[in-house]
Design an enzyme around this catalytic site. Structure first.
Site, short mmCIF file in Angstrom:
data_model
loop_
_atom_site.label_atom_id
_atom_site.label_comp_id
_atom_site.label_asym_id
_atom_site.label_seq_id
_atom_site.Cartn_x
_atom_site.Cartn_y
_atom_site.Cartn_z
N HIS A 19 85.85 -36.12 -22.75
CA HIS A 19 86.28 -35.33 -23.90
C HIS A 19 87.07 -34.11 -23.43
O HIS A 19 87.34 -33.95 -22.24
CB HIS A 19 85.09 -34.97 -24.79
CG HIS A 19 84.00 -34.19 -24.09
ND1 HIS A 19 84.22 -32.97 -23.49
CD2 HIS A 19 82.69 -34.48 -23.90
CE1 HIS A 19 83.09 -32.54 -22.97
NE2 HIS A 19 82.14 -33.44 -23.19
N HIS A 22 85.58 -31.91 -20.51
CA HIS A 22 85.78 -32.51 -19.18
C HIS A 22 87.24 -32.34 -18.75
O HIS A 22 87.55 -32.04 -17.60
CB HIS A 22 85.53 -34.02 -19.20
CG HIS A 22 84.18 -34.44 -19.69
ND1 HIS A 22 84.02 -35.40 -20.66
CD2 HIS A 22 82.94 -34.07 -19.33
CE1 HIS A 22 82.73 -35.60 -20.88
NE2 HIS A 22 82.04 -34.80 -20.10
N CYS A 128 62.95 -31.11 -22.18
CA CYS A 128 64.00 -31.56 -23.11
C CYS A 128 64.67 -32.78 -22.49
O CYS A 128 65.22 -32.70 -21.40
CB CYS A 128 65.04 -30.47 -23.37
SG CYS A 128 66.46 -31.10 -24.31
N CYS A 131 68.54 -32.30 -22.01
CA CYS A 131 68.94 -31.52 -20.82
C CYS A 131 68.42 -32.16 -19.54
O CYS A 131 68.88 -31.82 -18.46
CB CYS A 131 68.37 -30.12 -20.86
SG CYS A 131 68.89 -29.12 -22.23
N CYS A 145 65.39 -26.79 -28.37
CA CYS A 145 66.41 -26.58 -27.34
C CYS A 145 67.68 -26.11 -28.02
O CYS A 145 68.17 -26.76 -28.94
CB CYS A 145 66.67 -27.88 -26.58
SG CYS A 145 68.17 -27.79 -25.60
N HIS A 148 70.41 -28.85 -27.78
CA HIS A 148 70.20 -30.18 -28.37
C HIS A 148 69.55 -30.15 -29.74
O HIS A 148 69.44 -31.19 -30.39
CB HIS A 148 69.41 -31.07 -27.41
CG HIS A 148 70.19 -31.36 -26.17
ND1 HIS A 148 70.06 -30.63 -25.01
CD2 HIS A 148 71.16 -32.27 -25.93
CE1 HIS A 148 70.91 -31.09 -24.11
NE2 HIS A 148 71.59 -32.07 -24.63
N LYS A 297 82.78 -25.38 -33.90
CA LYS A 297 82.40 -26.24 -32.80
C LYS A 297 82.95 -27.64 -33.10
O LYS A 297 82.90 -28.10 -34.22
CB LYS A 297 80.87 -26.28 -32.71
CG LYS A 297 80.42 -26.73 -31.35
CD LYS A 297 78.94 -26.56 -31.14
CE LYS A 297 78.62 -27.34 -29.87
NZ LYS A 297 77.31 -27.17 -29.36
N LYS A 300 81.97 -34.76 -34.17
CA LYS A 300 82.44 -35.96 -34.85
C LYS A 300 82.26 -35.82 -36.35
O LYS A 300 83.13 -36.22 -37.12
CB LYS A 300 81.65 -37.18 -34.34
CG LYS A 300 82.32 -37.82 -33.15
CD LYS A 300 81.64 -39.13 -32.77
CE LYS A 300 82.08 -39.55 -31.38
NZ LYS A 300 81.04 -40.24 -30.64
ZN LIG Z 1 68.33 -29.68 -24.34
#
Ligand SMILES: [Zn+2]
Length: 474
Positions: A19, A22, A128, A131, A145, A148, A297, A300
């Site tokens: 994405h 990266h 988590c 993570c 988290c 997440h 942010k 999708k």
């Molecule tokens: Zn996490």
């Protein structure tokens, strides 16, 4: 002794396709590698790759009803293709499922175990899955988290632990003294206060009964913690075979690029592992920002994802590289969007660089004017540009080049050589402008390799001719 330059990106986790995040890291690493390799002529090594182990990958493969190795092969190939499509000049592409890598990981862990730096214990805590990390209560927001948005699970299991606490003081001293540089400065301060306030605790280094990973050589019922496995890529990617092997001549890395979410593990676990392995710590960890799309942010569900292949389709390879690298101060968060990209493309590339070259080369060809210009003749520009590059202000480096282009654009517009009849007078105006274009093109190579090559070729000819239009307006 001549400087060397070793630069790494994090290895990307294969639970997602390549994405924009990266892509940004990888292009930035490529720009820096090309600068050191091609402009400074330093021995350079640029490493990227994929992180392919861990529970999340195993789950994802299962979801897609694929054999694990088949699944990771496919996603790794997507990364290889994406980087090829963006003209990325990495010297190696390391994969953590590579047998040589895995063998070296086992040897490294064995060495740390024999030394007493890894010991058996048990770990209880909040884990988590997203993570793949145990979390401290204070890292959580409303018990979840923050990355997440899920509640970590209470987990207790037999594990091998890495005695990271042993290296706390050494590490803190290195960070404080900049022997291990963490940049931007604000991130260094964050790490210093984290280590000072919370201290470094021993860290769980293995998982029991998780098949998809590197088995511990002395206890095959455990596999290596994914991060321990992953970090060692920065050594195995240089051909390192394990602690008995000499330290690779390109190690330590001059710059390890990453986003802020993985700074803490890189600044603590990875560096402590290096100390345990009796190897030098990294020279620099550089943290770049995240992108928002039009202030939000990217996700999708919002439908505002900017995919790297869409960028390339719309603007071409070099323009995409330019747009991303100039989008924000390197090291800070940035805001991108299609409209912003269109405007910048038209202003800087179609009207800026492209139009200046077209106007100058057009008159030179039409009036058969031959100019006397040569390669590498602007030391001041080179120095100013180099300073920005050495400080990893790659956005600033581009601004310096575009400042030069703008000056010449203004010169051209005010001198109006097209209204002048006398060839010598025209030449007097155009020669220094052509020289500046060549100088800029030479420094533009790391950012826009193909475009730079075209311009250099065009402006190195005895008779400069009008070439193809470099950046048609959008
Ligand atoms: Zn996490």
């Amino acid at each position: 002794m001549k400087n060397k330059f070793y630069i790494t990106t994090p290895i990307y986790y294969v639970n997602a396709q390549p994405h924009i995040g990266h892509t940004y890291t990888t292009i930035a690493a490529d720009v820096l590698a090309r600068y050191h390799r091609d402009i400074l002529g330093e021995p350079t090594f640029f490493l990227t790759g994929t992180d392919e182990h861990g529970a999340k990958i195993a789950e994802k493969a299962k979801e897609e009803k694929k054999e694990l190795q088949v699944f990771v092969d496919e996603v790794a190939e997507e990364f290889v293709k994406a980087w090829r499509a963006l003209n990325i000049s990495n010297d190696n592409f390391i994969r953590t499922t590579d047998e040589k890598h895995m063998a070296a990981v086992q040897k490294a862990l064995r060495y740390m175990y024999d030394k007493g730096d890894i010991y058996k214990g048990s770990y209880k805590g909040l884990y988590c899955r997203g993570c793949e990390q145990f979390k401290n209560e204070k890292d959580l927001i409303d018990g979840k988290c923050p990355d997440h948005k899920t509640e970590p699970e209470q987990m207790s299991e037999e594990t091998y632990l890495f005695k990271m606490s042993k290296y706390q003081d050494k590490l803190l001293a290195k960070v404080k003294s900049d022997e291990l540089k963490i940049r931007p400065e604000g991130k260094k301060n964050e790490m210093v206060s984290f280590i000072e306030k919370e201290g470094l605790q021993d860290v769980s280094f293995s998982r029991k009964n998780l098949a998809w990973g590197v088995p511990l050589p002395w206890d095959a019922s455990h596999t290596s913690y994914v991060w321990a496995d992953a970090f060692l890529n920065y050594l195995t990617g240089l051909g390192w075979k394990g602690p008995k092997d000499k330290c690779p001549k390109m190690w330590p890395a001059e710059t390890q690029l990453m986003s802020k979410d993985i700074l803490r593990v890189h600044a603590t676990i990875w560096q402590a592992m290096l100390l345990s392995l009796d190897l030098p710590t990294s020279k620099e960890l550089f943290i770049h920002g995240f992108f928002l799309a039009d202030g939000q942010k990217m996700s999708k569900s919002l439908g505002n994802v900017i995919a790297p292949q869409d960028l390339v389709k719309k603007y071409g390879i070099d323009a995409s590289r330019y747009l991303l690298m100039s989008a924000t101060v390197f090291g800070s968060d940035g805001d991108i969007g299609w409209q912003k990209f269109d405007e910048k493309y038209n202003a800087d590339l179609a009207n800026g660089l492209g139009n200046l070259i077209a106007r100058v080369s057009n008159i030179l060809e039409k009036d058969s004017i031959k100019v006397n210009i040569k390669s590498g003749n602007d030391q001041a520009l080179k120095k100013e540009f180099g300073k920005a590059m050495q400080n990893l202000r790659i956005d600033e480096a581009l601004k310096i080049l575009w400042g030069k282009l703008r000056q010449n654009d203004e010169k051209l517009s005010s001198a109006k050589p097209w209204e002048i009849k006398e060839i010598d007078a025209k030449k007097k105006i155009l020669e220094p402008i052509a020289q500046d274009i060549l100088n800029v093109a030479e420094l533009l190579q790391p950012f826009m390799p193909e475009t730079a090559e075209k311009i250099i070729k065009q402006f190195s000819a005895k008779q400069i001719k009008k070439g193809e239009s470099l950046f048609p307006r959008i």
